[in-house]
Design a protein around this motif. Structure first.
Motif: not given
Length: 365
Positions: A214-219, A221-228
């Motif tokens: 779950y922690e890796e998934l949250q990390s 998700n943050e990377e995906l937002e930055t990529t977006n």
């Protein structure tokens, strides 16, 4: 007083059987009944008034039945005693009974197997047995169960067996009381909870893995937002670039005319490339011959992990001809090599994360 002792015992047994629970027995001045305290107790000794002992043990009742000559009742009680003993003996859970004097009174079959007890240990003081302190201290828990008049439980008790197997136990100490609340003894039950402990540990391990995921998934998700955000910025740049491409397109049309004139020159160049291709094929055949003749087993895989090259040493080592191996999926080959252990390393090298990996495996040639 005019009957023999045996006759008196039979008469008193019949009186006990016939008398109601709250009844009284009046006897003469010369009768004391002190030798029959298991049947009657003095209510008023001065006037020779005795009350019936309402609750007697099963064995005492058997003795009363025998004294009274009631063979049918005696047989029935004997059968009940056998049923009770056999029911305790065949319980799937280890159980022992300790009397109020602290002696080992009963042991069932599972307890004998689990703790190495024998019939010679019966009627021995519990504190003389290893069971009283290993795998858990039972003596202090027995005192607590007696004082509190309730069941005392001991959880997560580790028992190391003779064959070095570990068994986890949950021990329940249950005080045995009569109808008046007096202590008769204590029943100690040893429940095997090894399987439950294993499942609990596996559950805890799975929970930790899920939390980590779950922690890796949250990390991620943050990377995906930055990529977006970067993609949005890139989209604006692409729109600007599109305008530039339109203007460039006009220039390309002009260049196309120039390329047509260069086509003849390319045709000539193509003939030269054909000649170089022939040379490359010859070199490739030469390299294939070199790899095939190497004294080490070599396998070359394509991007889909299909076998492209299977040299002679590989044929000798694994007993599989090259025409049987080439084109097949590498991890489907049954050659005595645990190829499944190479899957992660192969994928990693294929993705370009590692330039080279080496692993030593046990194999059967």
């Amino acid at each position: 007083m005019y009957f023999t002792a045996d006759t008196q015992a039979r008469i008193l047994a019949r009186f006990h059987f016939a008398l109601i629970e709250t009844g009284f027995l009046f006897v003469g001045k010369a009768e004391m009944l002190l030798t029959h305290a298991d049947l009657f107790i003095p209510a008023n000794l001065k006037y020779r008034i005795f009350s019936k002992v309402c609750k007697i043990s099963l064995r005492d009742r058997l003795l009363v039945m025998s004294d009274s000559g009631n063979e049918e009742g005696t047989d029935r009680l004997v059968m009940n005693m056998r049923l009770r003993d056999e029911a305790l003996e065949t319980l799937p859970t280890a159980q022992i009974i300790v009397d109020k004097e602290g002696n080992l009174a009963l042991v069932n079959r599972q307890a004998k197997i689990l703790f190495g007890l024998t019939s010679h240990d019966l009627n021995r003081p519990l504190h003389d047995l290893e069971l009283s302190y290993r795998p858990a201290d039972l003596r202090s828990r027995i005192d607590r169960a007696y004082s509190q008049r309730r069941t005392v439980a001991i959880s997560d008790v580790e028992l190391i067996r003779a064959d070095d197997r570990v068994t986890w136990l949950e021990i329940h100490l249950i005080p045995l009381l009569d109808t008046n609340g007096d202590i008769l003894g204590i029943s100690i039950v040893f429940n095997d909870v090894t399987r439950y402990n294993q499942l609990e540990r596996e559950l805890q391990r799975s929970t930790q893995e899920l939390e980590t995921a779950y922690e890796e998934l949250q990390s991620s998700n943050e990377e995906l937002e930055t990529t977006n955000e970067e993609l949005q910025s890139t989209n604006e740049e692409l729109e600007t670039t599109n305008e530039e491409l339109q203007s460039t397109n006009e220039e390309l049309e002009t260049m196309n005319e120039e390329l047509q004139s260069s086509n003849e020159e390319l045709h000539t160049t193509n003939e030269e490339l054909c000649l170089r291709t022939d040379e490359f094929n010859r070199v490739n055949i030469f390299l294939d011959a070199v790899l095939t003749s190497l004294r080490i087993a070599m396998v070359v895989l394509d991007t889909r992990l299909g076998v492209q090259l299977w040299n002679n040493t590989a044929e000798d080592l694994w007993g599989l001809r090259s025409d049987e191996a080439i084109g097949r999926f590498f991890f489907d080959l049954d050659i005595g090599l645990p190829v499944e252990q190479l899957r992660v390393l192969t994928r990693t090298c294929q993705n370009g994360k590692w330039e080279e990996q080496q692993v030593v495996l046990d194999a059967v040639p």
